[in-house]
Design an enzyme around this catalytic site. Structure first.
Site, PDB file in Angstrom:
ATOM      1  N   ASP A  12      48.156   8.205 -36.026  1.00 37.62           N
ATOM      2  CA  ASP A  12      48.921   8.736 -37.160  1.00 37.62           C
ATOM      3  C   ASP A  12      48.486  10.191 -37.376  1.00 37.62           C
ATOM      4  OD1 ASP A  12      46.381   7.899 -37.996  1.00 37.62           O
ATOM      5  OD2 ASP A  12      47.036   7.489 -40.050  1.00 37.62           O
ATOM      6  N   ASP A  16      41.482  13.839 -37.534  1.00 33.28           N
ATOM      7  CA  ASP A  16      40.569  13.160 -36.615  1.00 33.28           C
ATOM      8  C   ASP A  16      41.325  12.500 -35.469  1.00 33.28           C
ATOM      9  OD1 ASP A  16      41.506  11.398 -38.628  1.00 33.28           O
ATOM     10  OD2 ASP A  16      39.824  10.033 -38.345  1.00 33.28           O
ATOM     11  N   HIS A 247      35.744   9.469 -37.213  1.00 36.02           N
ATOM     12  CA  HIS A 247      36.265   8.103 -37.208  1.00 36.02           C
ATOM     13  C   HIS A 247      37.004   7.767 -35.910  1.00 36.02           C
ATOM     14  CE1 HIS A 247      35.418   7.723 -41.522  1.00 36.02           C
ATOM     15  NE2 HIS A 247      36.050   8.869 -41.713  1.00 36.02           N
ATOM     16  N   ASP A 248      38.100   8.464 -35.670  1.00 35.66           N
ATOM     17  CA  ASP A 248      38.969   8.106 -34.546  1.00 35.66           C
ATOM     18  C   ASP A 248      38.343   8.418 -33.187  1.00 35.66           C
ATOM     19  OD1 ASP A 248      40.632   7.343 -36.573  1.00 35.66           O
ATOM     20  OD2 ASP A 248      42.098   8.934 -36.284  1.00 35.66           O
TER      21      ASP A 248
END
Length: 325
Positions: A12, A16, A247-248
């Protein structure tokens, strides 16, 4: 020499997410097969545009991109998070309009086509709401067994959830579509959850941003310009913090080399109805012998090892081998 890690990436795009795309492109043992986009950090049209722009800046127009779900399975899209990712999803970094368009294929259909064409070969890494993945699994349940693994960025067991999300122990991805997250966990696939318990321990500092912007590619530099916006958002959410979390990119790294985290098999479900628990991942750790694990959850991370791998990749410095270290 080990086989490359071949990845379908569901994003999305967000800041990140953009970093995860560049990290994937720069890891020598990773082959980025295709990208599907979903709503979340921003609307799906913007996520698709951002993805195409990052790939174009990286000189990788060969990576197919397909647009997917624009809303969750059960609710309308309430809008992105411009205070975290900027009005355009990339920290308000202005980029030229992409020269190419996404495929006409719907994102979940692209996932199904690719997995069925090469059963056992592909890892699906989902770092946004799980809607595209759930749609693919509902339409083609057989792909659960045909995927090498599904690595999701979502969930938290002990770390507090995202500020601003109504559920105090839910991350944004699971909270945006709890029903989809439940479908993924119950699919029978080999699922790994990389959530806030580990991602919030990974640090992207200003010094790292400076190094990457000075030494990295044009695409890497773009993500670091966006990351400065991200860091300011972090400072407002977490007073006194001096970094933003990766995070990603960590979820992508776990798909390549799961030894960078400690994984605990467990039975877990996603709360879909609770007034203050919607989107929360609920583990069943009771030692009854009747709870069959359906997910492996990352509970510890070798953050220094991953941070160095991230820095090396974003600076286009070849690592000494094809593992995270």
């Amino acid at each position: 020499m080990s086989e490359p890690c071949r990845i379908l990436l569901d994003v999305d795009t967000g800041i990140d997410d953009a970093m995860a795309i560049v990290y994937a492109l720069n890891r020598p043992a990773v082959v980025l097969e295709a990208i599907t986009t979903v709503y979340g950090n921003t609307d799906v049209a913007s996520a698709t545009r951002n993805t195409l722009q990052v790939l174009e800046a990286a000189g990788r127009d060969d990576v197919p991109v397909a647009s997917g779900a624009s809303r969750s399975l059960t609710t309308s899209f309430g809008g992105g998070v411009p205070h975290i990712h900027g009005n355009n999803g990339l920290g308000d970094v202005a980029l030229p309009a992409p020269r190419r368009r996404a495929l006409d294929t719907w994102g979940p259909d692209l996932i199904i086509e690719r997995v069925r064409a090469e059963p056992g070969a592909l890892s699906l890494v989902a770092v946004g709401p799980m809607t595209n993945v759930a749609q693919a699994l509902m339409k083609a349940p057989d792909i659960a067994a045909a995927l090498k693994q599904i690595v999701v960025m979502g969930g938290t067991l002990a770390h507090p959830g995202v500020p601003g999300v109504p559920s105090p122990m839910a991350d944004a991805n699971f909270h945006n579509d709890p029903e989809a997250a439940r479908i993924v966990l119950e699919s029978g696939a080999n699922v790994i959850a990389v959530g806030m318990d580990v991602t919030m321990r990974t640090r992207l500092t200003v010094a790292m941003m400076d190094t990457i912007e000075a030494r990295g590619s044009a695409a890497a530099a773009i993500t670091m310009r966006a990351a400065r916006f991200y860091l300011e958002a972090y400072r407002k959410q977490y007073p006194g913090i001096d970094f933003c979390a990766l995070h990603d990119p960590l979820a992508l790294a776990v798909a390549e080399d799961p030894t960078v985290v400690e994984l605990e098999p467990m039975r877990a479900d996603i709360e879909c109805r609770g007034e203050i628990t919607r989107g929360q991942m609920i583990p069943d750790r009771r030692a009854t012998g009747t709870s069959t694990p359906n997910v492996r959850v990352a509970v510890q991370v070798d953050e220094k090892r991953f941070e160095q791998a991230f820095l090396d990749a974003m600076c286009l410095t070849p690592p000494h081998d094809a593992t995270i270290g």
